[in-house]
Design a protein around this motif. Structure first.
Motif, PDB file in Angstrom:
ATOM      1  N   VAL A  59      51.718  49.678  33.973  1.00 37.22           N
ATOM      2  CA  VAL A  59      53.035  49.318  33.451  1.00 37.22           C
ATOM      3  C   VAL A  59      53.413  47.997  34.099  1.00 37.22           C
ATOM      4  O   VAL A  59      53.528  47.915  35.321  1.00 37.22           O
ATOM      5  CB  VAL A  59      54.087  50.392  33.780  1.00 37.22           C
ATOM      6  N   VAL A  60      53.567  46.956  33.296  1.00 37.43           N
ATOM      7  CA  VAL A  60      53.835  45.617  33.827  1.00 37.43           C
ATOM      8  C   VAL A  60      55.277  45.237  33.499  1.00 37.43           C
ATOM      9  O   VAL A  60      55.678  45.245  32.327  1.00 37.43           O
ATOM     10  CB  VAL A  60      52.854  44.583  33.250  1.00 37.43           C
ATOM     11  N   LEU A  61      56.032  44.904  34.527  1.00 35.64           N
ATOM     12  CA  LEU A  61      57.430  44.485  34.369  1.00 35.64           C
ATOM     13  C   LEU A  61      57.526  42.995  34.650  1.00 35.64           C
ATOM     14  O   LEU A  61      57.095  42.533  35.710  1.00 35.64           O
ATOM     15  CB  LEU A  61      58.344  45.239  35.333  1.00 35.64           C
ATOM     16  N   VAL A  62      58.094  42.256  33.705  1.00 35.99           N
ATOM     17  CA  VAL A  62      58.287  40.808  33.866  1.00 35.99           C
ATOM     18  C   VAL A  62      59.789  40.530  33.909  1.00 35.99           C
ATOM     19  O   VAL A  62      60.461  40.513  32.877  1.00 35.99           O
ATOM     20  CB  VAL A  62      57.633  40.018  32.716  1.00 35.99           C
ATOM     21  N   PRO A  63      60.349  40.329  35.094  1.00 38.42           N
ATOM     22  CA  PRO A  63      61.787  40.060  35.184  1.00 38.42           C
ATOM     23  C   PRO A  63      62.110  38.595  34.899  1.00 38.42           C
ATOM     24  O   PRO A  63      61.264  37.715  35.091  1.00 38.42           O
ATOM     25  CB  PRO A  63      62.088  40.382  36.650  1.00 38.42           C
ATOM     26  N   GLU A  64      63.311  38.346  34.430  1.00 41.49           N
ATOM     27  CA  GLU A  64      63.790  36.968  34.353  1.00 41.49           C
ATOM     28  C   GLU A  64      64.218  36.575  35.761  1.00 41.49           C
ATOM     29  O   GLU A  64      65.249  37.025  36.263  1.00 41.49           O
ATOM     30  CB  GLU A  64      64.934  36.859  33.348  1.00 41.49           C
ATOM     31  N   VAL A  65      63.415  35.752  36.395  1.00 41.62           N
ATOM     32  CA  VAL A  65      63.566  35.525  37.832  1.00 41.62           C
ATOM     33  C   VAL A  65      64.850  34.788  38.191  1.00 41.62           C
ATOM     34  O   VAL A  65      65.315  34.880  39.329  1.00 41.62           O
ATOM     35  CB  VAL A  65      62.338  34.782  38.403  1.00 41.62           C
ATOM     36  N   PHE A  66      65.429  34.061  37.232  1.00 39.02           N
ATOM     37  CA  PHE A  66      66.683  33.347  37.497  1.00 39.02           C
ATOM     38  C   PHE A  66      67.787  33.861  36.570  1.00 39.02           C
ATOM     39  O   PHE A  66      68.546  33.089  35.975  1.00 39.02           O
ATOM     40  CB  PHE A  66      66.491  31.845  37.337  1.00 39.02           C
ATOM     41  N   HIS A  67      67.883  35.172  36.453  1.00 42.36           N
ATOM     42  CA  HIS A  67      68.824  35.784  35.514  1.00 42.36           C
ATOM     43  C   HIS A  67      70.269  35.435  35.821  1.00 42.36           C
ATOM     44  O   HIS A  67      71.106  35.383  34.913  1.00 42.36           O
ATOM     45  CB  HIS A  67      68.628  37.300  35.494  1.00 42.36           C
ATOM     46  N   GLU A  68      70.586  35.180  37.094  1.00 35.11           N
ATOM     47  CA  GLU A  68      71.972  34.848  37.454  1.00 35.11           C
ATOM     48  C   GLU A  68      72.385  33.471  36.947  1.00 35.11           C
ATOM     49  O   GLU A  68      73.581  33.178  36.825  1.00 35.11           O
ATOM     50  CB  GLU A  68      72.147  34.846  38.982  1.00 35.11           C
TER      51      GLU A  68
END
Length: 247
Positions: A59-68
């Motif tokens: 299961v691979v999770l790709v977060p938006e690293v600069f979501h703020e």
């Protein structure tokens, strides 16, 4: 393995973080990999890379690293404007906020019936640094860190004595460190510093240096992409995670 994709919006202490999920379609429980992107967030090459790893039973999770710092769903272009914005974001977001993002994803994984609860991290460029940084969390069992920037320079904002070089001693999982020797972002002296720090910190790690440029994994922009090396690095990363997350 055939995979499926979706996205979720995960609450973090610094705001909602869109996270893209790639996972096997077959029923069952699978270990997870948090895949940290470049400064451009989830571009097409990052999506394809995540899909490759998911197809090996993760299961691979790709977060938006600069979501703020951007509207949800933001993808920056591989051009000067995108590079300038991404670099500005990189130097605005403190490492402590990346730490809380990692914990939020670990909490999310814990709640999913399709996850085993074992988690690793992987990333390219600034994402390589964030995969390394994630390994400070004891719940990250292994990390594949590909041409990780800014570890050697300690230039990302953080509180005193909380930069990633200093925190290396807290890493308990196994690391795979991969570098391009022609990468101008991490000069020889920088790589040597990171290497010695890992030895001094008694971290379990493997170290590989290739005759390659920065971003040699990115299958867009043929001036840097090295398909043969990329395949080799995928194989090494899969081996690492099979051994540490599936045992």
């Amino acid at each position: 393995m055939i995979i499926q994709t979706e996205f979720v919006d995960i609450d973090t202490p610094t705001g909602v973080m869109r996270t893209y999920i790639y996972r096997p379609k077959a029923p069952g429980k699978y270990p997870a990999i948090i895949y940290y992107s470049e400064i451009f967030q989830q571009t097409d090459p990052i999506a394809r890379s995540a899909a490759i790893m998911a197809g090996h039973g993760f299961v691979v999770l790709v977060p938006e690293v600069f979501h703020e710092l951007n509207p949800l769903g933001t993808v920056l272009a591989y051009d000067d404007a995108g590079k300038d914005k991404g670099n500005a974001d990189k130097f605005e977001k403190p490492l402590e906020s990346h730490d809380s993002d990692t914990q939020a994803m670990l909490d999310f994984v814990d709640q999913q019936t399709y996850c085993t609860g074992k988690v690793g991290s992987m990333g390219v460029c600034i994402g390589g640094h964030l995969a390394y940084r994630a390994a400070v969390n004891p719940n990250i069992l292994a990390a594949s860190c590909l041409y990780a920037t800014d570890i050697h320079s300690s230039t990302l904002p953080s509180q005193a004595n909380n930069d990633s070089l200093t925190r290396t001693k807290d890493i308990k999982g196994e690391l795979l460190m991969v570098w391009g020797k022609q990468d101008p972002h991490v000069p020889n002296e920088g790589r040597f510093l990171v290497h010695q720090n890992l030895i001094d910190s008694e971290v379990h790690f493997s170290w590989l240096e290739f005759n390659a440029a920065h971003a040699f994994m990115r299958d867009e922009g043929l001036d840097r992409y090295d398909p043969a090396l990329a395949l080799q690095v995928y194989q090494m990363s899969v081996e690492l995670f099979n051994r540490t997350l599936k045992a």
